[in-house]
Structure formats: C-alpha cells, structure tokens
Scaffold this active site. Structure first.
Site, PDB file in Angstrom:
ATOM      1  N   SER A  33       0.856  -1.195   0.000  1.00 54.98           N
ATOM      2  CA  SER A  33       0.000   0.000   0.000  1.00 54.98           C
ATOM      3  C   SER A  33       0.883   1.233   0.000  1.00 54.98           C
ATOM      4  CB  SER A  33      -0.912   0.003   1.229  1.00 54.98           C
ATOM      5  OG  SER A  33      -1.655   1.211   1.291  1.00 54.98           O
ATOM      6  N   ASP A  35      -0.115   3.765   1.706  1.00 55.34           N
ATOM      7  CA  ASP A  35      -0.599   4.375   2.948  1.00 55.34           C
ATOM      8  C   ASP A  35       0.242   3.860   4.118  1.00 55.34           C
ATOM      9  OD1 ASP A  35      -1.939   5.300   5.159  1.00 55.34           O
ATOM     10  OD2 ASP A  35      -3.862   4.355   4.674  1.00 55.34           O
ATOM     11  N   GLU A  36       1.224   4.654   4.531  1.00 52.19           N
ATOM     12  CA  GLU A  36       2.127   4.216   5.595  1.00 52.19           C
ATOM     13  C   GLU A  36       1.368   3.959   6.896  1.00 52.19           C
ATOM     14  OE1 GLU A  36       5.864   5.867   8.312  1.00 52.19           O
ATOM     15  OE2 GLU A  36       4.913   7.160   6.831  1.00 52.19           O
ATOM     16  N   LYS A  92     -11.136   5.005  -5.298  1.00 56.84           N
ATOM     17  CA  LYS A  92     -12.477   4.418  -5.365  1.00 56.84           C
ATOM     18  C   LYS A  92     -13.598   5.371  -4.993  1.00 56.84           C
ATOM     19  CE  LYS A  92     -12.886   2.752  -0.644  1.00 56.84           C
ATOM     20  NZ  LYS A  92     -13.386   1.675   0.217  1.00 56.84           N
ATOM     21  N   SER A 131     -12.497  -5.237  -9.387  1.00 53.82           N
ATOM     22  CA  SER A 131     -13.169  -4.120 -10.045  1.00 53.82           C
ATOM     23  C   SER A 131     -14.466  -3.774  -9.311  1.00 53.82           C
ATOM     24  CB  SER A 131     -13.425  -4.453 -11.520  1.00 53.82           C
ATOM     25  OG  SER A 131     -13.866  -3.307 -12.222  1.00 53.82           O
ATOM     26  N   LYS A 134     -19.591  -0.258 -10.725  1.00 51.49           N
ATOM     27  CA  LYS A 134     -19.757   1.085 -11.299  1.00 51.49           C
ATOM     28  C   LYS A 134     -19.180   1.186 -12.716  1.00 51.49           C
ATOM     29  CE  LYS A 134     -19.958   3.499  -6.864  1.00 51.49           C
ATOM     30  NZ  LYS A 134     -19.954   2.282  -6.014  1.00 51.49           N
ATOM     31  N   ASN A 174     -21.132  -2.379  -3.383  1.00 51.85           N
ATOM     32  CA  ASN A 174     -20.884  -1.551  -2.199  1.00 51.85           C
ATOM     33  C   ASN A 174     -20.673  -2.455  -0.989  1.00 51.85           C
ATOM     34  OD1 ASN A 174     -21.440   1.240  -3.262  1.00 51.85           O
ATOM     35  ND2 ASN A 174     -23.387   0.269  -3.764  1.00 51.85           N
ATOM     36  N   SER A 178     -17.590   0.127   4.717  1.00 50.48           N
ATOM     37  CA  SER A 178     -16.245   0.487   4.269  1.00 50.48           C
ATOM     38  C   SER A 178     -16.073   2.005   4.335  1.00 50.48           C
ATOM     39  CB  SER A 178     -15.989  -0.015   2.852  1.00 50.48           C
ATOM     40  OG  SER A 178     -16.885   0.587   1.935  1.00 50.48           O
TER      41      SER A 178
END
Length: 210
Positions: A33, A35-36, A92, A131, A134, A174, A178
């Site tokens: 990721s 995101d640390e 997203k 995926s 949407k 969905n 989340s």
C-alpha cells in the site's frame, strides 16, 4: 505453498483478503500500500488477531510493503518471485475521482498497466483484478477509469509478451461499512440530527458484506 501479493492491502477489501489468506499455508504474503499509517495499522490489527503472526513474520510469511502502483519499478520489485497477484489498489471514492480525474487515471489505469507489465515480466501465474459494479454504463470518472483498467486486464491474456500469466476480473458492489461508503455517512448524519442525504427517495442500493 504459494507466494501472494495483494495491492491496496490497507483498504477494506485488501485488508480482508490479506487476513483471510493468512489462514492458509502460504509461502509468503506481501501486503502492499502507499498508505504508511494504513500499513502500520494493518500489521498491528493482524498481530492482535493472530498470536502466531510474530513467529510467521520471522519466517517471512508476511511482509508489509510501502509502495505505489504508479511506480513501475516498485511494482516489479513487489512482483518478483510471486505466484498470485490480487490487485485491489485503486482510487475508489466517486466525488474524489470527479474532482481529480487525472489522478484517478494515473492510479486506476496507469497503475494497473504497471502491475500488468510487472506481472508479465516476473512470470506471475495468476492475476486477479478487483473491479466494481460502477463500470456498468459508467457515468463517473471512477467507473470510467476502472472500466478502462478492466479492458487492459483482459487484453493482457492475448499480449504476445505474456506466456505465463492468466488475468481475471471480479466486480464488487458496495461493501457495508467500508470507509467513505453511504452507511457510515448516514449513521453520522442521523447522529447529528439530519438531514440524511439520499440521492432520491426511491433510490435502490445493493450492498455486500466484507
């Protein structure tokens, strides 16, 4: 006894997949990721839930990689000696993608192309792209970029440079609870006394549990 790479491993889907895969006798799991803080939080959460994880860490069963799919070199490093890639990394959030369409393209399309090229170069056996529903008749940049990414994934099965990697796509709906999804927003709006910002009184939303 497989080596698995999960991109977007700190997201709701990626983290759930990472936790589930650790229940099996994998050779190694790489959780990647950009995101640390998310990587740190994931490692802490998994260690709390699994007392033996510290032992597994010393055996290199799970490794936390800070990296961005926009960086081809990092994608190639992450895919080295990997059997299966589960590609969940993406922008997203529909409103964020609408306001930042070029960034959505860089992550969802170019980032996916980077992962495709890295997987082919590293002879990954299987590549699964997460995926979204949407992509069906997309009206948002999020949907449009993910649809383009789907097309790139499926084209890769016929890439003349690809001799070994099988590419697949699965679409999620969905996910209840989340981050950034409707239900936590509605809960917060109700807690604050409203109003609840539904798109239309007769709108229908379909949800799935993680």
């Amino acid at each position: 006894n497989k080596s698995i790479l999960i991109t977007g491993a700190t997201g709701s889907i990626g983290s759930a997949i990472t936790e589930e895969i650790l229940k099996y006798d994998c050779k190694v799991v790489r959780a990647m990721s950009n995101d640390e803080d998310g990587i740190y939080g994931l490692s802490e959460a998994l260690t709390r839930k699994n007392e033996s994880l510290n032992i597994n860490m010393t055996k290199n069963k799970i490794r936390y990689l800070v990296g961005d799919i926009r960086d081809l070199k990092r994608c190639e490093q992450s895919c080295k000696n990997i059997d299966i890639v589960i590609h969940a990394a993406a922008m997203k959030h529909v409103p964020v993608c609408e306001y930042n369409p070029e960034e959505a393209k860089k992550t969802n399309i170019i980032g996916t192309k980077n992962m495709i090229n890295a997987a082919i170069k590293c002879n990954v056996n299987k590549f699964l792209f997460i995926s979204t529903d949407k992509v069906v008749n997309p009206s948002s940049w999020m949907g449009k970029t993910k649809l383009k990414a789907e097309i790139e994934i499926l084209k890769s099965n016929f890439n003349t440079k690809n001799k070994n990697t099988k590419f697949s796509v699965i679409r999620f709906g969905n996910v209840i609870g989340s981050p950034g999804s409707a239900i936590p927003l509605f809960q917060q709006q109700i807690k604050e006394g409203g109003p609840v910002t539904v798109t239309h009184p007769e709108v229908i939303r379909y949800f799935m549990s993680i």
